[in-house]
Motif scaffolding. Structure first.
Motif, short mmCIF file in Angstrom:
data_model
loop_
_atom_site.label_atom_id
_atom_site.label_comp_id
_atom_site.label_asym_id
_atom_site.label_seq_id
_atom_site.Cartn_x
_atom_site.Cartn_y
_atom_site.Cartn_z
N GLU A 211 2.10 35.43 -47.29
CA GLU A 211 2.72 34.17 -47.72
C GLU A 211 3.04 33.26 -46.54
O GLU A 211 2.92 32.03 -46.64
N THR A 215 1.68 29.52 -46.16
CA THR A 215 2.64 28.41 -46.08
C THR A 215 2.34 27.53 -44.88
O THR A 215 2.35 26.29 -44.98
N ASP A 218 -0.78 25.52 -45.61
CA ASP A 218 -0.48 24.50 -46.62
C ASP A 218 0.29 23.33 -46.00
O ASP A 218 0.03 22.17 -46.33
N ASP A 219 1.23 23.64 -45.12
CA ASP A 219 1.98 22.58 -44.43
C ASP A 219 1.03 21.67 -43.65
O ASP A 219 1.15 20.44 -43.68
N GLY A 332 8.88 24.86 -43.76
CA GLY A 332 7.64 25.07 -44.48
C GLY A 332 7.61 24.43 -45.84
O GLY A 332 8.64 24.14 -46.45
N ARG A 334 6.95 25.56 -48.68
CA ARG A 334 7.45 26.29 -49.84
C ARG A 334 8.94 26.63 -49.72
O ARG A 334 9.47 27.45 -50.44
N GLY A 339 9.47 22.72 -51.36
CA GLY A 339 8.52 23.39 -52.22
C GLY A 339 7.91 22.44 -53.23
O GLY A 339 8.38 21.34 -53.47
#
Length: 346
Positions: A211, A215, A218-219, A332, A334, A339
């Motif tokens: 994860e 993360t 994704d950032d 991050g 999430r 999120g």
């Protein structure tokens, strides 16, 4: 304009009559000679035969190729004339005695990125020079932290051949002058920019990452509109030496984390002869290298071919990633505040 300095002169100045340094200097020169010959072999492509053909042997997760074997043979030949007791290589299951009783040990990845050899994409050679133990008759010389390295380097066989080197006094880049076969100093005291907007990772493995890595990526992908507040570019060649060389030139972060695939839980890079020399080179250029939780150079190997997660490059970016590992919900995309269903999202 000052005259160019070749590798031999550079190392002579560094050694300055110190016997230990003199031995290291000879060994680095012999490795450079091997790299010159390997570069010539690679440059022939199909004219040298089917360098991409598989030998039927696995080296970790990778099938061994003809070019791996031929490069390894060139290194063994070169080191016979160096004060090297033993050689540890990705292509050899066990350490190979070279000159037992000599003071040094060398560990190598003869061809890094050999999966690219048939695609005409840059490949390279990685090496580290270490103090020898037990007269070079076992693996003990290679089971010390990366902080014990005496020299580390890698060659890149691309449009031109480069040799990146550290002997503990900065990171320096030499370029092969093909007319005389000498490596000439072309960039001294390389400094990796502390911040970056570029990352290198094999994004096809996204579904296998933990994860924290997802993360982080994704950032980056959310760019200016995400929690990082800036846009990122992704680069990936599948030749770590090429990706690391690029970040030395313009900054960036290189990631090869562990993931849930069989044989990949501890990453893909080998600690002794890939991660350690690359980490030292990067640190000497002002960057950082980590597993996500530990500094690479602080790890104590338990075997010659041990794997490790590896994340390295621009210091600020590596530190951000370490903080993300330590506290996944502190920063991050999430995190509770950022999120996809967070307080500030609609």
């Amino acid at each position: 304009m000052t005259d160019p300095i070749d590798l031999g002169a550079f190392l002579d100045r560094w050694a300055q009559g110190n016997p230990v340094r003199a031995d290291v200097a000879v060994t680095v020169v012999r490795m450079a000679e091997a790299c010159c010959r390997i570069g010539s072999l690679v440059s022939l492509g199909q004219l040298a035969g089917d360098l991409a053909s598989q030998t039927g042997r696995q080296t970790g997760a990778d099938p061994q190729k003809e070019v791996d074997v031929r490069a390894n043979d060139l290194i063994v030949k070169a080191l016979k004339n160096a004060p090297v007791a033993t050689l540890g290589s990705e292509e050899l299951e066990w350490p190979l005695p070279i000159n037992p009783g000599a003071p040094l040990a060398v560990a190598v990845d003869p061809i890094d990125g050999s999966s690219n050899i048939d695609s005409n994409i840059s490949v390279g050679t990685i090496f580290t020079v270490l103090p020898a133990r037990a007269n070079g008759v076992d693996a003990s010389s290679f089971l010390a932290t990366g902080e014990t390295q005496l020299a580390a380097g890698f060659a890149v066989y691309g449009p031109y051949t480069s040799l990146v080197l550290t002997v503990g006094s900065g990171t320096h880049i030499f370029t092969l002058q093909r007319t005389n076969g000498h490596f000439v100093l072309t960039q001294a005291d390389v400094e990796i920019p502390a911040s970056t907007r570029e990352y290198a990772i094999n994004a096809s493995n996204y579904r296998y990452w933990d994860e924290t890595i997802r993360t982080y990526i994704d950032d980056c992908l959310r760019g200016f509109d995400g929690p990082r507040g800036k846009n990122f570019n992704m680069r990936w060649t599948a030749s770590p030496v090429a990706d690391i060389y690029r970040l030395l030139a313009r900054g960036g972060i290189f990631l090869y984390p562990g993931d849930v695939r069989e044989n990949y839980t501890m990453g893909r890079l080998r600690l002794v002869y890939e991660a350690n020399p690359l980490a030292w080179i990067i640190e000497q250029a002002g960057g950082s290298a980590t597993t996500g939780c530990q500094r690479i150079l602080s790890l104590t190997p338990t075997s010659l071919h041990q794997h490790t997660p590896f994340m390295a490059g621009s210091r600020n970016e590596v530190e951000y990633l370490v903080r993300l590992h330590q506290n996944p919900f502190g920063v991050g995309e999430r995190s509770p505040l950022f999120g996809r269903r967070g307080l500030f999202r609609t």
